[in-house]
Structure formats: C-alpha cells, structure tokens
Design a protein around this motif. Structure first.
Motif, mmCIF file in Angstrom:
data_model
loop_
_atom_site.group_PDB
_atom_site.id
_atom_site.type_symbol
_atom_site.label_atom_id
_atom_site.label_comp_id
_atom_site.label_asym_id
_atom_site.label_seq_id
_atom_site.Cartn_x
_atom_site.Cartn_y
_atom_site.Cartn_z
ATOM 1 N N ALA A 24 -19.122 80.991 -99.588
ATOM 2 C CA ALA A 24 -18.510 81.892 -98.719
ATOM 3 C C ALA A 24 -19.895 83.024 -99.083
ATOM 4 N N GLU A 25 -20.598 82.436 -100.306
ATOM 5 C CA GLU A 25 -22.153 83.026 -101.102
ATOM 6 C C GLU A 25 -23.024 82.154 -99.905
ATOM 7 N N TRP A 26 -22.828 81.294 -100.000
ATOM 8 C CA TRP A 26 -23.703 79.596 -99.499
ATOM 9 C C TRP A 26 -23.765 80.628 -97.622
ATOM 10 N N GLN A 27 -22.997 80.316 -97.447
ATOM 11 C CA GLN A 27 -22.759 80.976 -96.105
ATOM 12 C C GLN A 27 -23.744 82.094 -95.245
ATOM 13 N N ASP A 28 -23.331 83.086 -96.541
ATOM 14 C CA ASP A 28 -23.826 84.599 -96.458
ATOM 15 C C ASP A 28 -25.845 84.267 -96.176
ATOM 16 N N ARG A 31 -27.259 82.592 -92.939
ATOM 17 C CA ARG A 31 -27.129 83.831 -91.718
ATOM 18 C C ARG A 31 -27.180 84.505 -92.049
ATOM 19 N N ALA A 32 -27.966 85.381 -93.750
ATOM 20 C CA ALA A 32 -29.484 86.312 -93.108
ATOM 21 C C ALA A 32 -30.273 85.634 -93.300
ATOM 22 N N THR A 63 -21.238 76.170 -91.257
ATOM 23 C CA THR A 63 -21.891 77.422 -91.246
ATOM 24 C C THR A 63 -22.808 77.557 -89.516
ATOM 25 N N LYS A 67 -20.335 80.097 -86.285
ATOM 26 C CA LYS A 67 -20.861 80.662 -85.470
ATOM 27 C C LYS A 67 -21.326 79.871 -83.632
#
Length: 69
Positions: A24-28, A31-32, A63, A67
């Motif tokens: 989840a951290e990698w995906q954040d 996304r950022a 990811t 989206k």
C-alpha cells in the motif's frame, strides 16, 4: 481452500519482505508521482527506490489497473 494469487499481486509478499515496506505504501508513492506512463513509473521505482524490474513492473501494473477500474 483459497486459490493461489496470480498476476502482479503474486509478487507482493516478496516485495514487502525484500524492501521492508507494505505494498500500500508503494502504491501511494506511485499514485503521488507526477509520472503517468507505465514504463516511466517502472524506471522511477528502479532508479529512485532500488526496486528490481519485475517488482517495479508488478506494482505499477496493479496500481494502474486499479486506477482504470
């Protein structure tokens, strides 16, 4: 009995173990990022965060797929 995980998500346990961050951290991070193209994001994860190609590719594929729905 659960079916084995297939596709990009099959890499997730080894990504978390090897790099010490939850998926989840990698995906954040993905996304950022201002980058939007698949291979740009893969290259960025490899150069800036030291991920291997397969792991970076799996994270970006999953990811971006989430989206687009």
């Amino acid at each position: 009995m659960t079916a084995p995980v297939k596709g990009p998500a099959s890499y997730f346990p080894s990504i978390e173990k090897k790099y010490g961050r939850p998926v989840a951290e990698w995906q954040d991070l993905i996304r950022a990022s201002p980058l939007t193209k698949h291979m740009e994001l893969v290259s960025w994860l490899k150069t800036e965060h030291g991920l291997g190609h397969g792991h970076a590719n799996a994270l970006v594929a999953q990811t971006l797929a989430e989206k687009t729905g």
